[in-house]
Design a protein around this motif. Structure first.
Motif, mmCIF file in Angstrom:
data_model
loop_
_atom_site.group_PDB
_atom_site.id
_atom_site.type_symbol
_atom_site.label_atom_id
_atom_site.label_comp_id
_atom_site.label_asym_id
_atom_site.label_seq_id
_atom_site.Cartn_x
_atom_site.Cartn_y
_atom_site.Cartn_z
ATOM 1 N N GLY A 33 -6.558 9.074 -19.123
ATOM 2 C CA GLY A 33 -7.341 9.036 -20.433
ATOM 3 C C GLY A 33 -8.319 7.712 -20.483
ATOM 4 N N SER A 34 -7.824 6.547 -19.421
ATOM 5 C CA SER A 34 -8.575 5.541 -19.678
ATOM 6 C C SER A 34 -9.604 5.494 -18.589
ATOM 7 N N SER A 35 -9.376 6.032 -17.304
ATOM 8 C CA SER A 35 -10.333 6.215 -16.378
ATOM 9 C C SER A 35 -11.269 7.004 -16.490
ATOM 10 N N ASP A 36 -12.710 6.512 -15.716
ATOM 11 C CA ASP A 36 -13.774 7.444 -15.715
ATOM 12 C C ASP A 36 -13.667 8.377 -14.417
ATOM 13 N N PHE A 37 -12.764 7.963 -13.649
ATOM 14 C CA PHE A 37 -12.600 9.061 -12.541
ATOM 15 C C PHE A 37 -11.268 8.741 -11.891
ATOM 16 N N ASP A 38 -10.925 10.024 -11.459
ATOM 17 C CA ASP A 38 -9.520 10.192 -11.139
ATOM 18 C C ASP A 38 -9.283 10.260 -9.468
ATOM 19 N N ASP A 39 -9.237 8.785 -9.142
ATOM 20 C CA ASP A 39 -9.101 8.952 -7.639
ATOM 21 C C ASP A 39 -7.883 9.833 -7.067
ATOM 22 N N TRP A 40 -6.639 9.598 -7.599
ATOM 23 C CA TRP A 40 -5.507 10.291 -6.984
ATOM 24 C C TRP A 40 -5.753 11.997 -7.208
ATOM 25 N N ASP B 112 -5.859 14.768 -4.401
ATOM 26 C CA ASP B 112 -4.825 15.628 -4.381
ATOM 27 C C ASP B 112 -5.447 16.952 -3.827
ATOM 28 N N ASP B 113 -6.763 17.083 -4.139
ATOM 29 C CA ASP B 113 -7.441 18.389 -3.980
ATOM 30 C C ASP B 113 -8.269 18.244 -2.703
ATOM 31 N N HIS B 114 -8.704 17.011 -2.093
ATOM 32 C CA HIS B 114 -9.509 16.858 -1.207
ATOM 33 C C HIS B 114 -9.221 15.762 -0.156
ATOM 34 N N MET B 115 -7.993 15.467 0.025
ATOM 35 C CA MET B 115 -7.632 14.758 0.976
ATOM 36 C C MET B 115 -8.120 14.879 2.529
ATOM 37 N N PHE B 116 -8.718 14.056 3.235
ATOM 38 C CA PHE B 116 -9.131 14.260 4.603
ATOM 39 C C PHE B 116 -8.002 13.652 5.465
ATOM 40 N N THR B 117 -7.808 14.914 6.537
ATOM 41 C CA THR B 117 -6.681 14.158 7.431
ATOM 42 C C THR B 117 -7.427 14.497 8.833
ATOM 43 N N PRO B 118 -7.420 13.344 9.592
ATOM 44 C CA PRO B 118 -7.854 13.631 10.865
ATOM 45 C C PRO B 118 -7.514 14.856 11.993
ATOM 46 N N ALA B 119 -8.495 15.092 12.801
ATOM 47 C CA ALA B 119 -8.136 16.292 13.535
ATOM 48 C C ALA B 119 -6.642 16.102 14.367
ATOM 49 N N ARG C 230 -9.547 -9.277 -6.405
ATOM 50 C CA ARG C 230 -9.533 -9.294 -5.081
ATOM 51 C C ARG C 230 -7.958 -8.868 -4.619
ATOM 52 N N ASP C 231 -7.092 -9.115 -5.218
ATOM 53 C CA ASP C 231 -5.759 -8.694 -4.570
ATOM 54 C C ASP C 231 -5.143 -7.593 -5.042
ATOM 55 N N TYR C 232 -5.995 -6.750 -5.858
ATOM 56 C CA TYR C 232 -5.535 -5.581 -6.781
ATOM 57 C C TYR C 232 -5.316 -4.371 -5.569
ATOM 58 N N TYR C 233 -4.097 -3.496 -5.818
ATOM 59 C CA TYR C 233 -3.695 -2.590 -5.059
ATOM 60 C C TYR C 233 -3.597 -1.391 -6.221
ATOM 61 N N GLY C 234 -4.243 -0.098 -6.066
ATOM 62 C CA GLY C 234 -4.012 0.992 -6.740
ATOM 63 C C GLY C 234 -5.352 1.788 -6.802
ATOM 64 N N PHE C 235 -5.058 3.251 -6.935
ATOM 65 C CA PHE C 235 -6.416 4.019 -7.208
ATOM 66 C C PHE C 235 -6.067 4.284 -8.630
ATOM 67 N N ILE D 120 0.789 -1.277 0.107
ATOM 68 C CA ILE D 120 0.042 0.197 0.001
ATOM 69 C C ILE D 120 0.917 1.075 0.086
ATOM 70 N N ALA D 121 1.824 1.192 0.737
ATOM 71 C CA ALA D 121 2.844 2.417 0.916
ATOM 72 C C ALA D 121 3.449 2.747 -0.515
ATOM 73 N N SER D 122 4.040 1.651 -0.995
ATOM 74 C CA SER D 122 4.417 1.871 -2.313
ATOM 75 C C SER D 122 3.803 2.568 -3.437
ATOM 76 N N GLU D 123 2.130 1.909 -3.447
ATOM 77 C CA GLU D 123 1.293 2.703 -4.256
ATOM 78 C C GLU D 123 1.344 4.246 -4.076
ATOM 79 N N PHE D 124 1.246 4.635 -2.577
ATOM 80 C CA PHE D 124 1.309 5.953 -2.448
ATOM 81 C C PHE D 124 2.602 6.492 -2.826
ATOM 82 N N GLU D 125 3.716 6.129 -2.538
ATOM 83 C CA GLU D 125 5.160 6.499 -2.879
ATOM 84 C C GLU D 125 4.956 6.808 -4.595
#
Length: 431
Positions: free
Chosen positions: A405-412, A416-423, A395-400, A261-266
């Motif tokens: 150009g191929s995705s209907d929605f850009d998770d990343w 980038d604009d709306h990431m939530f950080t706890p208090a 079931r074993d896929y990792y990634g957003f 998971i950390a590698s996907e974020f990196e």
């Protein structure tokens, strides 16, 4: 005062002298010292008949009459300059102690400060010489007394800074650069109130002194720099995400899966202020909690209240449980999450627990079906919405998903604009 007897004696001497001299070139000599004042007038006024400049001030007695000065006093206005010097050399008014009205006597300007006694504001900075000397302690010969690139006048009248101190707030940045270059407040050491002085942000850390959270990860620059006890390896110029993980007895999230998971974020296409891309996901495995056969949302809230050690410190909370209560039309529920809180069912398949954890982390960070209908549904083929948030993902896929150009929605892009950080209410940013 000259007595009448003395006056008569002087007149007698004068008459004898004139008779002796006689006529020169047909003109009667009536002004022995050639100062333009008749002897009778000189005797009356107490000036010297045979000395053109009675008081020795550089102005002949006749000239003094024309200027209205006192021919028996070298400095008529008492300003420290002889009348002749004022008239012939400096151009000041010998009858006015302060010719330019700036609050400094002409002699004081010339002899003590080197200022121009005919110009109220010698350095042209908008402040009268007298005010600079007596009120502000600034240099009347310098527009910018402290050499901070702001005029003394602007410091006093516009910015409220100290014109004799280059760095009014002591933050390591001179007042001029604060105003003209960095747009920080020259009277406030920490403009964005993030726990770092403006000078340190500019010169040491490269952060933005006008933005408390330069990298926009929800953690202030000061806390990322000064609170490494809470945020190990934090970087105020790169996105940091912190997750506390508790595991129930008989369950596990393999370190290898957390690292995937950390590698996907990196490798994520997230832009950082230091020019890099990606984010640093910091996963802390905290404790093992008692086993329970089934865990619902109420149980999750109880577990969180009892075992979440990083409450109010900007951490997401994840607990790995044996069984997530509930089911759907398509099968059992294996994970649930809200903003900042997650639970994931431990699964036997390789990488499946980690894949589910990444899915729930997406929710915890802010990805929701209200933003894109493909999240948490099987409405989109995986090829058109390649994301772990898609129920059609392996079931074993990792990634957003990313904007390729191929995705209907850009998770990343959304994160980038709306990431939530706890208090972070329990985090102090000071060291």
């Amino acid at each position: 005062m000259v007595s009448s007897r003395s006056t008569a004696g002087l007149l007698l001497v004068l008459l004898v002298g004139l008779g002796t001299v006689g006529f020169v070139g047909g003109t009667t000599v009536v002004d022995p010292d050639s100062d333009g004042v008749a002897p009778v007038a000189e005797i009356r006024d107490g000036t010297a008949v045979f000395d053109a400049d009675t008081d020795g001030d550089g102005l002949e007695d006749g000239a003094e009459r024309r200027y209205g000065t006192d021919p028996t006093a070298a400095d008529t206005d008492g300003d420290g300059l002889d009348d002749g010097t004022e008239v012939y050399e400096i151009g000041t008014d010998p009858l006015e102690e302060d010719s330019d009205g700036d609050g400094l006597a002409d002699g004081t300007e010339v002899r003590e400060y080197g200022t121009d006694p005919t110009e109220a504001d010698t350095d042209g900075d908008g402040l009268a010489d007298g005010d600079e000397v007596r009120e502000y302690d600034t240099d009347p010969l310098a527009v910018d007394s402290d050499d901070d690139n702001l005029s003394d006048f602007d410091e006093l009248e516009e910015y409220g800074t100290e014109p004799t101190t280059a760095d009014t707030d002591g933050d390591g940045l001179a007042d001029g650069p604060e105003v003209l270059e960095h747009e920080t407040q020259p009277t406030v050491a920490d403009t964005d109130d993030d726990g770092l002085a403006d000078g340190a942000e500019v010169r040491e850390y490269g952060t933005d002194p006008t933005d408390a959270d330069t990298d926009g990860d929800g953690l202030t620059d000061g806390s990322e720099v000064n609170r490494r006890d809470i945020f190990p390896e934090a970087d105020p110029l790169r996105t940091d995400i912190y997750v506390e993980v508790d595991t129930m007895e008989r369950t596990d999230l393999e370190r290898r899966e957390a690292e995937r998971i950390a590698s996907e974020f990196e490798d994520a296409p997230l832009e950082n202020p230091d020019g890099s891309t990606g984010a640093d996901l910091h996963v802390t495995f905290d404790e093992t909690i008692p086993w329970d056969s089934e865990t619902d949302v109420g149980d999750l809230n109880r577990i969180r209240a009892q075992h979440f050690d990083q409450e109010g410190l900007g951490y997401h909370y994840l607990v790995i449980v044996d069984d997530v209560a509930g089911d759907t039309n398509t099968g059992n529920v294996i994970g649930k999450a809200g903003l900042g809180t997650m639970m994931v069912e431990s699964q036997s398949g390789r990488d499946q627990t980690g894949s589910t954890a990444m899915h729930e982390l997406g929710h915890s960070l802010g990805l929701s079906n209200t933003d894109f209908e493909g999240i948490d549904t099987d409405e989109y083929r995986f090829s058109s919405y390649s994301s772990v948030m898609n129920y059609n993902a392996p079931r074993d896929y990792y990634g957003f998903s990313a904007s390729d150009g191929s995705s209907d929605f850009d998770d990343w892009g959304y994160l980038d604009d709306h990431m939530f950080t706890p208090a972070t209410s329990f985090v102090g940013s000071d060291d």
